[in-house]
Design a protein around this motif. Structure first.
Motif, PDB file in Angstrom:
ATOM      1  N   ILE A  60      -3.763   9.692   0.180  1.00 47.40           N
ATOM      2  CA  ILE A  60      -3.999  10.004  -1.239  1.00 47.40           C
ATOM      3  C   ILE A  60      -3.583   8.827  -2.114  1.00 47.40           C
ATOM      4  O   ILE A  60      -4.302   8.422  -3.035  1.00 47.40           O
ATOM      5  CB  ILE A  60      -3.234  11.274  -1.650  1.00 47.40           C
ATOM      6  CG1 ILE A  60      -3.879  12.506  -0.996  1.00 47.40           C
ATOM      7  CG2 ILE A  60      -3.231  11.439  -3.171  1.00 47.40           C
ATOM      8  CD1 ILE A  60      -3.080  13.780  -1.177  1.00 47.40           C
ATOM      9  N   ARG A  61      -2.404   8.245  -1.829  1.00 49.39           N
ATOM     10  CA  ARG A  61      -1.946   7.091  -2.602  1.00 49.39           C
ATOM     11  C   ARG A  61      -2.901   5.915  -2.451  1.00 49.39           C
ATOM     12  O   ARG A  61      -3.200   5.205  -3.410  1.00 49.39           O
ATOM     13  CB  ARG A  61      -0.536   6.690  -2.155  1.00 49.39           C
ATOM     14  CG  ARG A  61       0.560   7.573  -2.747  1.00 49.39           C
ATOM     15  CD  ARG A  61       1.925   6.922  -2.571  1.00 49.39           C
ATOM     16  NE  ARG A  61       2.290   6.799  -1.167  1.00 49.39           N
ATOM     17  CZ  ARG A  61       2.985   7.712  -0.499  1.00 49.39           C
ATOM     18  NH1 ARG A  61       3.370   8.824  -1.099  1.00 49.39           N
ATOM     19  NH2 ARG A  61       3.288   7.529   0.757  1.00 49.39           N
ATOM     20  N   ASN A  63      -6.141   6.062  -1.810  1.00 47.67           N
ATOM     21  CA  ASN A  63      -7.360   6.345  -2.575  1.00 47.67           C
ATOM     22  C   ASN A  63      -7.138   6.184  -4.079  1.00 47.67           C
ATOM     23  O   ASN A  63      -8.014   5.701  -4.804  1.00 47.67           O
ATOM     24  CB  ASN A  63      -7.854   7.760  -2.269  1.00 47.67           C
ATOM     25  CG  ASN A  63      -8.422   7.884  -0.870  1.00 47.67           C
ATOM     26  OD1 ASN A  63      -8.901   6.898  -0.310  1.00 47.67           O
ATOM     27  ND2 ASN A  63      -8.359   9.072  -0.296  1.00 47.67           N
ATOM     28  N   GLU A  64      -5.942   6.605  -4.539  1.00 49.29           N
ATOM     29  CA  GLU A  64      -5.628   6.448  -5.962  1.00 49.29           C
ATOM     30  C   GLU A  64      -5.563   4.973  -6.348  1.00 49.29           C
ATOM     31  O   GLU A  64      -6.024   4.572  -7.419  1.00 49.29           O
ATOM     32  CB  GLU A  64      -4.300   7.134  -6.277  1.00 49.29           C
ATOM     33  CG  GLU A  64      -4.391   8.658  -6.294  1.00 49.29           C
ATOM     34  CD  GLU A  64      -3.038   9.306  -6.553  1.00 49.29           C
ATOM     35  OE1 GLU A  64      -2.010   8.595  -6.454  1.00 49.29           O
ATOM     36  OE2 GLU A  64      -3.013  10.518  -6.854  1.00 49.29           O
ATOM     37  N   GLU A  65      -5.006   4.133  -5.463  1.00 49.68           N
ATOM     38  CA  GLU A  65      -4.948   2.695  -5.731  1.00 49.68           C
ATOM     39  C   GLU A  65      -6.348   2.095  -5.765  1.00 49.68           C
ATOM     40  O   GLU A  65      -6.651   1.236  -6.603  1.00 49.68           O
ATOM     41  CB  GLU A  65      -4.100   2.013  -4.648  1.00 49.68           C
ATOM     42  CG  GLU A  65      -2.615   2.323  -4.747  1.00 49.68           C
ATOM     43  CD  GLU A  65      -1.826   1.749  -3.584  1.00 49.68           C
ATOM     44  OE1 GLU A  65      -2.464   1.147  -2.684  1.00 49.68           O
ATOM     45  OE2 GLU A  65      -0.591   1.912  -3.560  1.00 49.68           O
ATOM     46  N   SER A  68      -7.935   3.103  -9.012  1.00 46.57           N
ATOM     47  CA  SER A  68      -7.356   2.324 -10.100  1.00 46.57           C
ATOM     48  C   SER A  68      -7.930   0.909 -10.115  1.00 46.57           C
ATOM     49  O   SER A  68      -8.270   0.370 -11.174  1.00 46.57           O
ATOM     50  CB  SER A  68      -5.833   2.263  -9.941  1.00 46.57           C
ATOM     51  OG  SER A  68      -5.258   1.484 -10.956  1.00 46.57           O
TER      52      SER A  68
END
Length: 243
Positions: A60-61, A63-65, A68
């Motif tokens: 999840i982290r 994919n969030e990066e 962003s």
């Protein structure tokens, strides 16, 4: 009942009691061992679940990066698009110096007339320059400068008190250099050939002026327009869109 029978019965009862005690003892021992094994299995399952949860959080982290980073690139792309558009508009408006394929024209007096003692025409009328520009545009000229002055859509060429002026710049004396830029060398060669047999040359010659045409050149530099551009009948839009 005789004594031997009593002893036998007592012996059988004692054996039965002992057997039952032995069974009960084994039954008590086995559940303790089974429960201990189940706890370790639960611990292993719990550790696996925690590991899975950790992996999911990491994904999840990640994919969030990525999202962003993509959003940042998208914003940068918008900014770059605006910069590119602004640069294109500046080029079209004549606000940038241009170097590329083109030709050079030179307006000079007719030498034969000078040798015969005929009064030399040392100026060029606005009408001659305007007709020359029209012919250049017809032959796909894209950028033009006359006597170092960039010609743009709002350029004014006129006679003021007997002097030819281009956007306030006075044309003084001969020769006068005209630089013409085009898109590619093929167009530059065609432009050179057409201008060598153009109607403009005849018109200049009748005014005792010669229009010399150069061969095509890959590196013609057209200066930027350096005067302020006057825009009439336009006002900036107020923020908010209110009337």
């Amino acid at each position: 009942m005789d004594k031997p029978k009593i002893n036998l019965s007592f012996t059988l009862i004692a054996m039965l009691v002992g057997f039952m005690i032995a069974i009960q003892f084994q039954t008590v021992k086995k559940p303790v061992e089974r429960d201990t094994r189940d706890i370790w299995q639960l611990r292993e399952a719990l550790l696996k679940e925690k590991e899975l949860q950790s992996n999911l959080l990491s994904e999840i982290r990640s994919n969030e990066e990525k999202l962003s980073a993509y959003e940042s690139k998208r914003k940068q792309s918008k900014e770059q698009a605006l910069k590119d558009t602004l640069q294109e508009l500046k080029v079209e408006a004549g606000l940038t110096e241009i170097t590329g394929p083109g030709i050079t024209l030179l307006i000079e007096p007719v030498i034969e007339d000078v040798q015969l003692g005929t009064p030399v025409n040392d100026s060029v009328s606005p009408e001659l320059l305007k007709r020359l520009l029209n012919e250049l545009n017809m032959y796909e000229a894209k950028y033009v400068s006359i006597d170092g002055q960039r010609i743009i859509n709002t350029t004014v060429i006129r006679d003021i008190n007997g002097e030819t002026k281009i956007d306030g710049h006075t044309i003084k004396g001969l020769p006068i250099e005209i630089k013409v830029g085009v898109d590619d060398m093929n167009t530059a060669e065609k432009l050179s050939n057409r201008m060598k047999v153009s109607k403009a040359r005849d018109e200049f010659f009748t005014e005792s002026l010669r229009l010399a045409v150069s061969v095509s050149n890959p590196d013609i530099t057209i200066p930027a327009f350096d005067n302020s551009i006057r825009v009439k009948y336009m006002e900036p839009i107020k923020e908010g869109g209110g009337s």
